[in-house]
Design an enzyme around this catalytic site. Sequence first.
Site, PDB file in Angstrom:
ATOM      1  N   CYS A  99       0.670  -1.191   0.160  1.00  0.00           N
ATOM      2  CA  CYS A  99       0.038  -0.039   0.067  1.00  0.00           C
ATOM      3  C   CYS A  99       0.985   1.193  -0.113  1.00  0.00           C
ATOM      4  O   CYS A  99       0.270   2.266  -0.366  1.00  0.00           O
ATOM      5  CB  CYS A  99      -1.001   0.013   1.231  1.00  0.00           C
TER       6      CYS A  99
ATOM      7  N   HIS B 165      -3.448   7.514   2.976  1.00  0.00           N
ATOM      8  CA  HIS B 165      -3.875   6.035   2.318  1.00  0.00           C
ATOM      9  C   HIS B 165      -5.282   5.704   2.854  1.00  0.00           C
ATOM     10  O   HIS B 165      -5.571   5.871   4.022  1.00  0.00           O
ATOM     11  CB  HIS B 165      -2.968   5.012   2.789  1.00  0.00           C
TER      12      HIS B 165
ATOM     13  N   ASN C  61     -10.094  -0.028   0.307  1.00  0.00           N
ATOM     14  CA  ASN C  61      -8.788  -0.024   0.192  1.00  0.00           C
ATOM     15  C   ASN C  61      -7.928  -0.455  -0.991  1.00  0.00           C
ATOM     16  O   ASN C  61      -8.190  -1.600  -1.342  1.00  0.00           O
ATOM     17  CB  ASN C  61      -8.169  -0.886   1.341  1.00  0.00           C
TER      18      ASN C  61
HETATM   19  N1  ACO Z   1     -18.231  -8.971   9.130  1.00  0.00           N
HETATM   20  C1  ACO Z   1     -18.603  -9.228  10.010  1.00  0.00           C
HETATM   21  N2  ACO Z   1     -17.971  -9.545  11.178  1.00  0.00           N
HETATM   22  C2  ACO Z   1     -16.596  -9.467  11.069  1.00  0.00           C
HETATM   23  C3  ACO Z   1     -16.132  -9.394   9.860  1.00  0.00           C
HETATM   24  C4  ACO Z   1     -16.817  -9.031   8.878  1.00  0.00           C
HETATM   25  N3  ACO Z   1     -16.256  -8.729   7.619  1.00  0.00           N
HETATM   26  N4  ACO Z   1     -14.567  -9.362  10.099  1.00  0.00           N
HETATM   27  C5  ACO Z   1     -14.571  -9.758  11.208  1.00  0.00           C
HETATM   28  N5  ACO Z   1     -15.676  -9.751  11.904  1.00  0.00           N
HETATM   29  C6  ACO Z   1     -15.863 -10.248  13.437  1.00  0.00           C
HETATM   30  C7  ACO Z   1     -14.740 -10.806  13.918  1.00  0.00           C
HETATM   31  O1  ACO Z   1     -14.971 -12.253  13.780  1.00  0.00           O
HETATM   32  C8  ACO Z   1     -14.924 -10.503  15.221  1.00  0.00           C
HETATM   33  O2  ACO Z   1     -16.131 -11.330  15.999  1.00  0.00           O
HETATM   34  P1  ACO Z   1     -16.134 -11.986  17.272  1.00  0.00           P
HETATM   35  O3  ACO Z   1     -15.838 -10.904  18.323  1.00  0.00           O
HETATM   36  O4  ACO Z   1     -17.378 -12.942  17.425  1.00  0.00           O
HETATM   37  O5  ACO Z   1     -14.504 -12.822  17.319  1.00  0.00           O
HETATM   38  C9  ACO Z   1     -15.587  -9.081  15.451  1.00  0.00           C
HETATM   39  O6  ACO Z   1     -15.952  -8.954  13.945  1.00  0.00           O
HETATM   40  C10 ACO Z   1     -14.488  -8.185  15.647  1.00  0.00           C
HETATM   41  O7  ACO Z   1     -13.153  -8.711  14.815  1.00  0.00           O
HETATM   42  P2  ACO Z   1     -11.882  -7.557  15.054  1.00  0.00           P
HETATM   43  O8  ACO Z   1     -10.813  -8.171  14.201  1.00  0.00           O
HETATM   44  O9  ACO Z   1     -11.704  -7.218  16.664  1.00  0.00           O
HETATM   45  O10 ACO Z   1     -12.612  -6.418  14.492  1.00  0.00           O
HETATM   46  P3  ACO Z   1     -11.761  -4.880  14.439  1.00  0.00           P
HETATM   47  O11 ACO Z   1     -12.698  -3.787  15.073  1.00  0.00           O
HETATM   48  O12 ACO Z   1     -10.209  -4.875  14.868  1.00  0.00           O
HETATM   49  O13 ACO Z   1     -11.626  -4.540  12.978  1.00  0.00           O
HETATM   50  C11 ACO Z   1     -10.577  -4.549  11.099  1.00  0.00           C
HETATM   51  C12 ACO Z   1     -11.263  -5.333  11.999  1.00  0.00           C
HETATM   52  C13 ACO Z   1     -11.274  -3.682  10.197  1.00  0.00           C
HETATM   53  C14 ACO Z   1      -9.800  -5.265  10.157  1.00  0.00           C
HETATM   54  C15 ACO Z   1      -9.435  -3.651  11.902  1.00  0.00           C
HETATM   55  O14 ACO Z   1      -8.829  -4.458  12.429  1.00  0.00           O
HETATM   56  C16 ACO Z   1      -8.654  -2.920  10.825  1.00  0.00           C
HETATM   57  O15 ACO Z   1      -9.081  -2.085  10.195  1.00  0.00           O
HETATM   58  N6  ACO Z   1      -7.181  -3.114  10.821  1.00  0.00           N
HETATM   59  C17 ACO Z   1      -6.286  -2.352   9.939  1.00  0.00           C
HETATM   60  C18 ACO Z   1      -6.290  -3.271   8.855  1.00  0.00           C
HETATM   61  C19 ACO Z   1      -6.123  -2.739   7.558  1.00  0.00           C
HETATM   62  O16 ACO Z   1      -6.661  -1.572   7.260  1.00  0.00           O
HETATM   63  N7  ACO Z   1      -5.892  -3.532   6.414  1.00  0.00           N
HETATM   64  C20 ACO Z   1      -5.841  -2.774   5.303  1.00  0.00           C
HETATM   65  C21 ACO Z   1      -4.466  -3.288   4.497  1.00  0.00           C
HETATM   66  S1  ACO Z   1      -3.021  -2.808   5.275  1.00  0.00           S
HETATM   67  C22 ACO Z   1      -2.915  -1.183   5.125  1.00  0.00           C
HETATM   68  O17 ACO Z   1      -3.365  -0.826   3.851  1.00  0.00           O
HETATM   69  C23 ACO Z   1      -2.429  -0.336   6.041  1.00  0.00           C
END
Ligand code: ACO
Length: 330
Positions: free
Chosen positions: A117, A257, A287
Amino acid sequence: MLRARIVGTGSYAPEKVVTNDELAAQLAEINVETSDEWIRTRTGIAQRHFAPEGEDASDMAAAAGRSALQMAGIEAKDLDLIVVGTVTADMPMPACAAFVQHKIGATCPAFDLSAACAGSIYALKVAEQFIRGGGAKNVLVVGVELLSRILDWHDRTTCVLFGDAAGAMVLRAESGEQGVISCRLATDGALTDILKIPGGGSKHPLNQETVDRRLGYVVMNGREVYRTAVRALSETMLTTLKESGIGIDDLHWVVPHQANIRIVDTVFERLNIPKSKAVLNIEKYGNTSSASVPVTLDEGVRDGRIREGHLVGLMAIGAGMSWGSALVRW
Ligand code: ACO
């Protein structure tokens, strides 16, 4: 002193738009549960573009490149260098940039770089260095990703986040005040594990076993990526500003980003930058990795928000983890 001035921007996204509701319905068919509400509140994404079969990353990159060349008012044959940031090149070899060079009708050297990214910021730095060093006068920088082809549709923690697009910039050597003032890059290779595509390279080459083990898809530790992104982006933007002797209040626009709106919100809060200065489009594209910053920049330029004389901050982070930031006088 020679500066690398951004004289053209361009972008391209495939026609097909998939809303969160449509994606949720498609995923439900393979028993993967998600919802518009979850995706919107956790990420800020409402829809993304997906490329149809037959459209290659280099097609998208060429479209964005042509548009940037047109704004710059130069021909492809005037280019001295093409740098393409991508992790989803048409094929492992040859470079996506070689296809792009041919498709736009350029004849200059062309190569890819892999910084996920952060690819567009890394490519911008390479272009700037070539220009400052006198090795190139006109450089085309492209960030392109066709991530929909390498997402694991059974992994709801990643497959809802990404979209396909390409963004481009034409940089020209000029001696005025306009152009790249500063550009910083950083990598922390201790974090290679938190975001990766394990298979398809030389460690786990493409074969029946790696396919069966589903190693060819994006895997991510979302929480670690989130934490690293907030820390690294805040730090790099602050350092770039300090080094350039420019205050946060002097910035007219920041093009971050577009990974997750919550990352952007937290970084802006930490840096004390009003959200009104952010150029954002995550809602429409998701993204798009290395395409994210140039696509967003192009939007800000074309709708007239970013104007001559404005100070613009760019920042991005991706797998590696690799990140970077730039300050540009428009
Ligand atoms: N739909 C529904 N539920 C979901 C989904 C989904 N798509 N994905 C995860 N969940 C659930 C999980 O299973 C979890 O359930 P549980 O509590 O029963 O176990 C719950 O949602 C919470 O999951 P978390 O992983 O704690 O969710 P979080 O609030 O951390 O959000 C996310 C996840 C959005 C991926 C976040 O961690 C994030 O944005 N991280 C940054 C990652 C990113 O931006 N990556 C992009 C590529 S890298 C870059 O560009 C920098």
